[in-house]
Design a protein around this motif. Structure first.
Motif, PDB file in Angstrom:
ATOM      1  N   PRO A  66       0.806  -1.227   0.000  1.00 21.09           N
ATOM      2  CA  PRO A  66       0.000   0.000   0.000  1.00 21.09           C
ATOM      3  C   PRO A  66       0.839   1.277   0.000  1.00 21.09           C
ATOM      4  CG  PRO A  66      -0.944  -1.557   1.523  1.00 21.09           C
ATOM      5  CD  PRO A  66       0.365  -2.129   1.080  1.00 21.09           C
ATOM      6  N   ILE A  67       1.987   1.268   0.655  1.00 23.77           N
ATOM      7  CA  ILE A  67       2.857   2.447   0.628  1.00 23.77           C
ATOM      8  C   ILE A  67       3.372   2.692  -0.794  1.00 23.77           C
ATOM      9  CG2 ILE A  67       5.096   3.341   1.401  1.00 23.77           C
ATOM     10  CD1 ILE A  67       4.514   2.031   4.119  1.00 23.77           C
ATOM     11  N   ILE A  68       3.772   1.617  -1.467  1.00 21.52           N
ATOM     12  CA  ILE A  68       4.220   1.751  -2.858  1.00 21.52           C
ATOM     13  C   ILE A  68       3.072   2.254  -3.731  1.00 21.52           C
ATOM     14  CG2 ILE A  68       4.978   0.445  -4.884  1.00 21.52           C
ATOM     15  CD1 ILE A  68       6.620  -1.292  -2.961  1.00 21.52           C
ATOM     16  N   GLY A  69       1.862   1.728  -3.509  1.00 18.55           N
ATOM     17  CA  GLY A  69       0.704   2.179  -4.267  1.00 18.55           C
ATOM     18  C   GLY A  69       0.412   3.650  -4.048  1.00 18.55           C
ATOM     19  N   PHE A  70       0.575   4.123  -2.821  1.00 23.30           N
ATOM     20  CA  PHE A  70       0.361   5.534  -2.536  1.00 23.30           C
ATOM     21  C   PHE A  70       1.392   6.392  -3.256  1.00 23.30           C
ATOM     22  CE2 PHE A  70       0.913   9.373   0.034  1.00 23.30           C
ATOM     23  CZ  PHE A  70      -0.384   9.852   0.026  1.00 23.30           C
ATOM     24  N   MET A  71       2.631   5.926  -3.252  1.00 26.10           N
ATOM     25  CA  MET A  71       3.686   6.695  -3.911  1.00 26.10           C
ATOM     26  C   MET A  71       3.544   6.679  -5.436  1.00 26.10           C
ATOM     27  SD  MET A  71       7.025   6.059  -1.464  1.00 26.10           S
ATOM     28  CE  MET A  71       7.473   4.590  -2.274  1.00 26.10           C
ATOM     29  N   LEU A  72       2.921   5.635  -5.978  1.00 26.88           N
ATOM     30  CA  LEU A  72       2.723   5.549  -7.425  1.00 26.88           C
ATOM     31  C   LEU A  72       1.396   6.163  -7.867  1.00 26.88           C
ATOM     32  CD1 LEU A  72       4.061   1.962  -8.168  1.00 26.88           C
ATOM     33  CD2 LEU A  72       5.183   4.145  -8.600  1.00 26.88           C
ATOM     34  N   GLY A  73       0.746   6.905  -6.989  1.00 22.63           N
ATOM     35  CA  GLY A  73      -0.533   7.519  -7.319  1.00 22.63           C
ATOM     36  C   GLY A  73      -0.454   8.448  -8.517  1.00 22.63           C
ATOM     37  N   ASP A  74       0.655   9.138  -8.694  1.00 24.65           N
ATOM     38  CA  ASP A  74       0.810  10.022  -9.851  1.00 24.65           C
ATOM     39  C   ASP A  74       0.768   9.235 -11.155  1.00 24.65           C
ATOM     40  OD1 ASP A  74       1.130  11.998  -7.989  1.00 24.65           O
ATOM     41  OD2 ASP A  74       3.330  12.068  -8.175  1.00 24.65           O
ATOM     42  N   ARG A  75       1.365   8.075 -11.154  1.00 32.25           N
ATOM     43  CA  ARG A  75       1.363   7.231 -12.359  1.00 32.25           C
ATOM     44  C   ARG A  75      -0.064   6.763 -12.682  1.00 32.25           C
ATOM     45  NH1 ARG A  75       6.453   7.891 -14.083  1.00 32.25           N
ATOM     46  NH2 ARG A  75       7.989   7.440 -12.496  1.00 32.25           N
ATOM     47  N   ILE A  76      -0.821   6.468 -11.635  1.00 32.49           N
ATOM     48  CA  ILE A  76      -2.207   6.051 -11.842  1.00 32.49           C
ATOM     49  C   ILE A  76      -3.013   7.207 -12.434  1.00 32.49           C
ATOM     50  CG2 ILE A  76      -4.311   5.337 -10.635  1.00 32.49           C
ATOM     51  CD1 ILE A  76      -2.492   3.739  -8.746  1.00 32.49           C
ATOM     52  N   LYS A  77      -2.723   8.410 -11.957  1.00 33.65           N
ATOM     53  CA  LYS A  77      -3.396   9.599 -12.493  1.00 33.65           C
ATOM     54  C   LYS A  77      -3.120   9.746 -13.985  1.00 33.65           C
ATOM     55  CE  LYS A  77      -3.714  14.576 -11.971  1.00 33.65           C
ATOM     56  NZ  LYS A  77      -3.206  15.756 -11.308  1.00 33.65           N
ATOM     57  N   SER A  78      -1.892   9.504 -14.400  1.00 37.24           N
ATOM     58  CA  SER A  78      -1.556   9.649 -15.817  1.00 37.24           C
ATOM     59  C   SER A  78      -2.221   8.551 -16.660  1.00 37.24           C
ATOM     60  CB  SER A  78      -0.047   9.643 -16.024  1.00 37.24           C
ATOM     61  OG  SER A  78       0.497   8.387 -15.701  1.00 37.24           O
ATOM     62  N   LEU A  79      -2.493   7.392 -16.076  1.00 39.07           N
ATOM     63  CA  LEU A  79      -3.166   6.331 -16.817  1.00 39.07           C
ATOM     64  C   LEU A  79      -4.622   6.690 -17.113  1.00 39.07           C
ATOM     65  CD1 LEU A  79      -1.901   3.091 -15.048  1.00 39.07           C
ATOM     66  CD2 LEU A  79      -1.343   3.861 -17.336  1.00 39.07           C
ATOM     67  N   PHE A  80      -5.277   7.349 -16.152  1.00 40.67           N
ATOM     68  CA  PHE A  80      -6.693   7.679 -16.304  1.00 40.67           C
ATOM     69  C   PHE A  80      -6.926   9.057 -16.913  1.00 40.67           C
ATOM     70  CE2 PHE A  80      -6.974   4.532 -12.785  1.00 40.67           C
ATOM     71  CZ  PHE A  80      -7.685   3.580 -13.499  1.00 40.67           C
ATOM     72  N   GLY A  81      -5.864   9.759 -17.219  1.00 38.06           N
ATOM     73  CA  GLY A  81      -6.011  11.048 -17.899  1.00 38.06           C
ATOM     74  C   GLY A  81      -6.028  12.161 -17.013  1.00 38.06           C
TER      75      GLY A  81
END
Length: 81
Positions: A66-81
């Motif tokens: 979950p910590i890694i997922g929180f830190m990768l939140g920006d990447r998730i944002k770029s996937l969804f536009g």
């Protein structure tokens, strides 16, 4: 939406993945490790206790992912536009 939302979304996604991983490990891999450990105790070649591995997988699945997922939140944002 804010970056914190995507960080929390990433943490939630990785938490779910960690729970699936932990359930898989606890259901399929840990019993085999425990059985082999108990059998090897007869010959005194048993090595480390399998509960150590279970604790490591639990920590990795429920804390680290979950910590890694929180830190990768920006990447998730770029996937969804």
């Amino acid at each position: 939406m804010t970056a914190h939302f995507y960080g929390l979304l990433g943490a939630l996604i990785f938490l779910v993945a960690g729970l699936v991983e932990f359930a898989f490990f606890q259901s399929f891999i840990y019993p085999a490790l425990r059985r082999r450990h108990e059998t090897a105790k007869i010959t005194a070649s048993h090595g480390p206790d399998p509960s150590r591995y279970l604790s490591l997988v639990q920590f990795q699945s429920l804390v680290i992912l979950p910590i890694i997922g929180f830190m990768l939140g920006d990447r998730i944002k770029s996937l969804f536009g």
